[in-house]
Design an enzyme around this catalytic site. Structure first.
Site, PDB file in Angstrom:
ATOM      1  N   ASP A 133      62.319 -59.957  43.742  1.00  0.00           N
ATOM      2  CA  ASP A 133      63.469 -59.372  44.413  1.00  0.00           C
ATOM      3  C   ASP A 133      63.875 -58.106  43.621  1.00  0.00           C
ATOM      4  O   ASP A 133      63.415 -57.914  42.487  1.00  0.00           O
ATOM      5  CB  ASP A 133      64.581 -60.435  44.402  1.00  0.00           C
ATOM      6  CG  ASP A 133      65.927 -59.892  44.781  1.00  0.00           C
ATOM      7  OD1 ASP A 133      66.028 -59.276  45.845  1.00  0.00           O
ATOM      8  OD2 ASP A 133      66.889 -60.088  43.999  1.00  0.00           O
ATOM      9  N   ASP A 135      67.521 -56.046  43.630  1.00  0.00           N
ATOM     10  CA  ASP A 135      68.882 -55.984  43.058  1.00  0.00           C
ATOM     11  C   ASP A 135      69.248 -57.295  42.366  1.00  0.00           C
ATOM     12  O   ASP A 135      69.131 -58.372  42.942  1.00  0.00           O
ATOM     13  CB  ASP A 135      69.909 -55.691  44.161  1.00  0.00           C
ATOM     14  CG  ASP A 135      69.781 -54.267  44.668  1.00  0.00           C
ATOM     15  OD1 ASP A 135      70.274 -53.359  44.000  1.00  0.00           O
ATOM     16  OD2 ASP A 135      69.147 -54.077  45.727  1.00  0.00           O
ATOM     17  N   ASP A 337      67.643 -63.461  42.734  1.00  0.00           N
ATOM     18  CA  ASP A 337      68.981 -63.848  42.249  1.00  0.00           C
ATOM     19  C   ASP A 337      69.963 -64.243  43.342  1.00  0.00           C
ATOM     20  O   ASP A 337      71.046 -64.714  43.052  1.00  0.00           O
ATOM     21  CB  ASP A 337      69.607 -62.674  41.488  1.00  0.00           C
ATOM     22  CG  ASP A 337      70.047 -61.570  42.428  1.00  0.00           C
ATOM     23  OD1 ASP A 337      69.239 -61.174  43.301  1.00  0.00           O
ATOM     24  OD2 ASP A 337      71.211 -61.121  42.338  1.00  0.00           O
TER      25      ASP A 337
HETATM   26  O1  LIG Z   1      67.321 -58.459  48.245  1.00  0.00           O
HETATM   27  P1  LIG Z   1      67.928 -57.547  47.234  1.00  0.00           P
HETATM   28  O2  LIG Z   1      66.953 -56.524  46.717  1.00  0.00           O
HETATM   29  O3  LIG Z   1      68.575 -58.311  46.114  1.00  0.00           O
HETATM   30  O4  LIG Z   1      69.068 -56.765  48.020  1.00  0.00           O
HETATM   31  C1  LIG Z   1      70.289 -57.403  48.385  1.00  0.00           C
HETATM   32  C2  LIG Z   1      71.369 -56.363  48.500  1.00  0.00           C
HETATM   33  O5  LIG Z   1      71.297 -55.625  47.284  1.00  0.00           O
HETATM   34  C3  LIG Z   1      72.127 -54.476  47.153  1.00  0.00           C
HETATM   35  O6  LIG Z   1      73.472 -54.891  46.985  1.00  0.00           O
HETATM   36  C4  LIG Z   1      73.709 -55.584  45.752  1.00  0.00           C
HETATM   37  O7  LIG Z   1      73.437 -54.709  44.664  1.00  0.00           O
HETATM   38  C5  LIG Z   1      74.323 -53.548  44.577  1.00  0.00           C
HETATM   39  C6  LIG Z   1      73.858 -52.700  43.411  1.00  0.00           C
HETATM   40  O8  LIG Z   1      73.853 -53.416  42.237  1.00  0.00           O
HETATM   41  C7  LIG Z   1      75.762 -54.050  44.417  1.00  0.00           C
HETATM   42  O9  LIG Z   1      76.648 -52.922  44.353  1.00  0.00           O
HETATM   43  C8  LIG Z   1      76.125 -54.936  45.605  1.00  0.00           C
HETATM   44  O10 LIG Z   1      77.427 -55.488  45.427  1.00  0.00           O
HETATM   45  C9  LIG Z   1      75.130 -56.093  45.718  1.00  0.00           C
HETATM   46  O11 LIG Z   1      75.377 -56.878  46.884  1.00  0.00           O
HETATM   47  C10 LIG Z   1      71.956 -53.574  48.341  1.00  0.00           C
HETATM   48  O12 LIG Z   1      72.849 -52.481  48.221  1.00  0.00           O
HETATM   49  C11 LIG Z   1      72.145 -54.307  49.644  1.00  0.00           C
HETATM   50  O13 LIG Z   1      71.910 -53.457  50.743  1.00  0.00           O
HETATM   51  C12 LIG Z   1      71.141 -55.445  49.691  1.00  0.00           C
HETATM   52  O14 LIG Z   1      71.296 -56.172  50.894  1.00  0.00           O
END
Ligand SMILES: O=P(O)(O)OC[C@H]1O[C@H](O[C@H]2O[C@H](CO)[C@@H](O)[C@H](O)[C@H]2O)[C@H](O)[C@@H](O)[C@@H]1O
Length: 396
Positions: A133, A135, A337
Site C-alpha cells: 500500500d 499512504d 495500514d
Molecule cells: O490506499 P492508500 O495508498 O493508503 O490511499 C488511501 C488514501 O490515502 C491518502 O489519504 C491519506 O493520506 C494522506 C497523506 O498522508 C492524509 O492526509 C489523509 O488524511 C489520509 O487519509 C490519499 O490522499 C487518499 O486519496 C487515499 O484514498
C-alpha cells in the site's frame, strides 16, 4: 500453509469484542436507480473472479439516521490520536493502559520484524510476491495529501526488494499519482483501490474479449495489461468530484481529491465540530448517485463505484496475471495500514495463500497476521527481506 501467532491459530472473532462499523455501506438506498444511466452488469474474467453490482435494499428513514450517526462515529474513530486509540479500545485509557493494550495486541499480531525468521521459514523454496500500500505504509501520513512523499531511503528499499521479488503498489490514489510518488518503473501499479491496474503481459487467462482489459504500452514502450473494471463510471466520477468540490467549498480545511475511479473527501484539517457537516454534504451529493458507495479510511471519506472489486480482488488479479495464483510454491505478502487493505488481508488469510502485515502503532481489528508500527519499520522489513534473499541465492 497456515500462519499462526504466538498464541496459536488466529481466531479473529474471539480476539476483539466489538468490530468497527462495516465499511461497505451503499448510499442512497431510497432513490435507487433514479438518476443513473448505467444498467447493472456483471463482468468476469476467466480465473473465476466476478464483478457484480450488488442488489440494493430499501432502507427506512430511521435507518438512515442510524447510518448517519454511525458514519460520524466512524469518522471520529478513524486515524485516532494515540492517546484515544480506536473504538475497540476504552477511550478513557491512560497512556500506560494504552501501552499495555498494545503489548497484548502485538502478541496476537506479532511484529513482522521479530517474526522475520518465521516468515522466511515459510518462504523457503517459495517465490515471494510483494504487494505494498502507499499512504501510511511507504509514506507517513501527513496533513496534505499532495505532500505525502516517500523518502529516498524508502524508494531505495522498494527498488532493491523489487529486484528480487515481483512487487506491486496497490493504492487508493489514482495510478498516475501513486506512480509519480513512488517513481520506480520496475513495479506494477494498481490505483483507485485496484480499479486501475497495470500488470504484466502474459499469455494469461484473461479473455481477449473482456472490454475492461486491454493490451497497452507503458511509458517505456513495454507491453502491459491495463485492467479498468470501472471504466464505465469515469464520467460519473468526474461529475461527482465537481459536485463534491462545489458542495464542500465553504467547509474550511476540507479537500476533495480526484482519484480517477474514486473520489476522496478529506476532513483531517476540518475542525471536529464540522465533521458531521462534511458527512451531511457528502450524503446529500450521493443521493443523486445510486451507483456509488461510501467507504472510509484515515480521516477520509471515499466514494467509489458499487462494483464488487477491491484491493483483495486486485491482488488475485495480479497474482493470476503473474501466473502465481493458487500455487503452493508462492508466498504473497501484503503490507498495508488502512481499512481498504483489509480486503487484501482477507483474501490471503481465507485462501491460506500468504500473509498480511498491518502497519499500525495502535491495536486494531485486522485480518493481517503480523504487524509493523510505521513506515520506518516497513523499510526495515523490506531491506531485511532483500538481504535474506540475497544470502539465500548465494548459498543455494
Ligand atoms: O490506499 P492508500 O495508498 O493508503 O490511499 C488511501 C488514501 O490515502 C491518502 O489519504 C491519506 O493520506 C494522506 C497523506 O498522508 C492524509 O492526509 C489523509 O488524511 C489520509 O487519509 C490519499 O490522499 C487518499 O486519496 C487515499 O484514498
Amino acid at each position: 500453509m497456515r500462519f499462526q501467532s504466538d498464541l496459536g491459530p488466529m481466531d479473529l472473532k474471539s480476539n476483539h469484542a466489538s468490530p468497527v462499523l462495516a465499511d461497505q455501506v451503499p448510499v442512497n438506498m431510497s432513490r435507487l436507480g433514479r438518476s443513473s444511466s448505467l444498467t447493472p452488469y456483471s463482468a468476469t474474467y476467466s480465473s473465476g473472479l466476478h464483478l457484480n453490482i450488488p442488489r440494493r435494499r430499501a432502507l427506512s428513514g430511521k435507518l438512515d439516521e442510524v447510518r448517519a450517526t454511525s458514519w460520524l462515529d466512524a469518522m471520529k474513530a478513524s486515524s485516532p490520536p494515540r492517546k484515544k486509540m480506536n473504538m475497540d479500545i476504552n477511550l478513557d485509557a491512560s497512556p500506560a493502559e494504552v501501552d499495555a493494550l498494545y503489548l497484548s495486541w502485538v502478541k496476537i499480531y506479532p511484529s513482522a520484524l521479530t517474526s522475520f525468521e518465521q516468515i522466511t521459514n515459510y518462504a523457503k523454496g517459495k517465490k515471494i510476491a510483494l504487494f505494498l500500500d502507499y499512504d501510511g505504509t511507504l509514506a507517513p501520513i501527513v496533513d496534505s495529501p499532495d505532500h505525502a512523499f516517500m523518502s529516498s531511503d524508502m524508494r531505495a528499499a522498494v527498488k532493491i526488494v523489487a529486484s528480487y521479488f515481483p512487487t506491486a503498489i496497490i493504492s487508493g490514489r489514482s495510478r498516475d499519482k501513486v506512480h509519480e510518488f513512488v517513481g520506480l518503473t520496475e513495479l506494477y501499479y494498481a490505483g483507485s483501490h485496484g480499479m486501475d491496474i497495470i500488470g504484466p503481459l502474459r499469455d494469461s487467462k484473461i479473455p481477449s474479449n473482456n472490454p475492461n482489459c486491454i493490451t497497452s504500452t507503458d511509458e517505456q514502450g513495454k507491453e502491459v495489461n491495463l485492467f479498468q473494471p470501472a471504466s464505465e463510471f469515469l464520467p460519473m466520477i468526474d461529475e461527482v468530484y465537481r459536485s463534491l468540490m462545489e458542495n464542500t467549498k465553504d467547509i474550511i480545511g476540507s479537500k476533495v481529491e480526484n482519484n480517477k475511479f474514486c473520489v476522496s473527501v478529506h476532513y483531517r484539517l476540518v475542525d471536529e465540530k464540522s465533521w458531521d457537516l462534511v458527512a451531511q454534504r457528502v450524503f446529500k451529493v450521493l443521493e443523486n448517485y445510486p451507483w456509488l458507495r461510501l467507504t472510509y479510511g484515515r480521516k477520509v471519506l471515499e466514494i467509489r463505484p458499487i462494483i464488487d472489486w477491491n484491493k483483495g480482488k486486485a491482488v488475485e488479479f495480479l497474482l493470476d496475471s503473474l501466473g502465481l495464483n493458487d500455487r503452493d510454491d508462492v508466498l504473497p505478502i501484503y503490507v498495508g495500514d488502512d481499512r481498504t487493505d483489509e480486503d487484501a488481508f482477507k483474501v490471503l488469510r481465507e485462501g491460506n495463500k500468504g500473509c498480511g502485515i498491518l502497519v499500525s502503532s495502535a491495536p486494531k481489528e485486522t485480518n493481517a497476521y503480523y504487524s509493523l508500527r510505521d513506515p520506518s519499520e516497513v523499510m526495515e522489513f523490506l531491506t531485511s527481506l532483500a538481504r535474506w534473499k540475497k544470502t539465500e541465492m548465494a548459498t543455494h
